[in-house]
Design a protein around this motif. Structure first.
Motif, PDB file in Angstrom:
ATOM      1  N   ARG A 189       1.330  -1.281   0.057  1.00  0.00           N
ATOM      2  CA  ARG A 189      -0.045  -0.133  -0.013  1.00  0.00           C
ATOM      3  C   ARG A 189       1.081   1.070   0.145  1.00  0.00           C
ATOM      4  O   ARG A 189      -0.147   2.336   0.041  1.00  0.00           O
ATOM      5  N   TRP A 246      -5.049   5.735  -5.627  1.00  0.00           N
ATOM      6  CA  TRP A 246      -3.668   6.100  -4.474  1.00  0.00           C
ATOM      7  C   TRP A 246      -3.901   7.871  -3.960  1.00  0.00           C
ATOM      8  O   TRP A 246      -3.715   8.623  -5.680  1.00  0.00           O
ATOM      9  N   ASP A 265      -1.084  11.041  -3.715  1.00  0.00           N
ATOM     10  CA  ASP A 265       0.219  11.022  -3.740  1.00  0.00           C
ATOM     11  C   ASP A 265       0.645  12.320  -3.327  1.00  0.00           C
ATOM     12  O   ASP A 265       0.096  13.775  -3.892  1.00  0.00           O
ATOM     13  N   ALA A 308       3.304   8.080  -2.097  1.00  0.00           N
ATOM     14  CA  ALA A 308       1.944   7.177  -2.997  1.00  0.00           C
ATOM     15  C   ALA A 308       1.252   6.309  -1.393  1.00  0.00           C
ATOM     16  O   ALA A 308       2.556   5.160  -1.597  1.00  0.00           O
ATOM     17  N   TYR A 309       0.097   6.699  -1.097  1.00  0.00           N
ATOM     18  CA  TYR A 309      -0.946   5.679  -0.511  1.00  0.00           C
ATOM     19  C   TYR A 309      -2.203   4.904  -1.231  1.00  0.00           C
ATOM     20  O   TYR A 309      -2.776   6.547  -1.415  1.00  0.00           O
ATOM     21  N   ARG A 310      -1.698   4.386  -0.366  1.00  0.00           N
ATOM     22  CA  ARG A 310      -3.796   3.077  -1.748  1.00  0.00           C
ATOM     23  C   ARG A 310      -3.897   3.165  -0.501  1.00  0.00           C
ATOM     24  O   ARG A 310      -4.338   2.597   0.673  1.00  0.00           O
TER      25      ARG A 310
END
Length: 220
Positions: free
Chosen positions: A161, A195, A197, A187-189
């Motif tokens: 993630r 995502w 960013d 970046a995080y899902r």
């Protein structure tokens, strides 16, 4: 030069796995889209404080795709390009190599842009990562309207993630100075296909401004 060395060192330390880069073919019927906003620190009073960019990519076949890139700043559209992309290697090859040719407008002038992109995924200490280099030309009929660009990306994906990556952008116009800047991003899902960013960048030469980046990616 000290700042450039520092940025390159940060690339090695922090660099997201296969990224939404141009070297990796999408695959037939698969798409990717991103919307990004960059806010400057006002170092250049006459430059737009907020810049937006839209990126769309869609795979027509396993190795052929279409890409659209649009930039907006200060109520203008500095860039609007559509590109035809071709992956030169099989999808399962460890190296990723693609060519692209596009057309549209740059600063309101008709333009063409050929591109060459090389990338490869890797694993370091059990963590997936990727590296990519993209070389592009920009040609318009305006005076001094020829330029070259080199974008370098190095990233790691410490968890499924999370992606962290660093980029160096170099731009050289035919009749102007060379611009170099570096950007580090995280970046995080938040959803299976979405995502967030976030990043910051600094100019290295000739302008040493700073920018905050906020973006959203999605795959479809």
């Amino acid at each position: 030069m000290n700042r450039l060395r520092l940025c390159l060192a940060l690339i090695c330390l922090f660099a997201p796995a296969t990224a939404p880069g141009g070297a990796w073919p999408r695959g037939e019927g698969l798409g990717f889209a991103s919307v990004t906003t960059r806010i400057t620190d006002g170092t250049l009073p006459t430059a737009p404080r907020v810049r937006h960019s839209v990126y769309l990519a869609y795979g027509l076949t396993e190795r052929i795709g279409l890409t659209v890139e649009v930039d907006l700043a200060g109520g203008r559209v500095p860039k609007a390009l559509g590109l035809y992309t071709l992956s030169l290697l099989p999808r399962d090859h460890p190296w990723k190599l693609s060519l692209a040719l596009g057309g549209g407008t740059l600063n309101g002038t008709p333009a063409i842009s050929p591109r060459f992109t090389l990338g490869r995924g890797f694993t370091v200490f059990g963590t997936a990562g990727w590296a990519e280099a993209a070389l592009a030309g920009e040609f318009t009929r305006a005076a001094g309207g020829q330029a070259g660009k080199l974008d370098l990306t190095l990233g790691l994906s410490p968890t499924p993630r999370l992606r962290s990556y660093v980029q160096v952008f170099a731009y050289q116009s035919f009749a102007g100075p060379r611009f170099i800047r570096a950007e580090t991003s995280l970046a995080y899902r938040v959803h299976r296909r979405v995502w967030f960013d976030v990043g910051v960048s600094t100019g290295i030469t000739p302008v040493r401004d700073h920018r905050l980046k906020l973006g959203v990616w999605t795959a479809f």
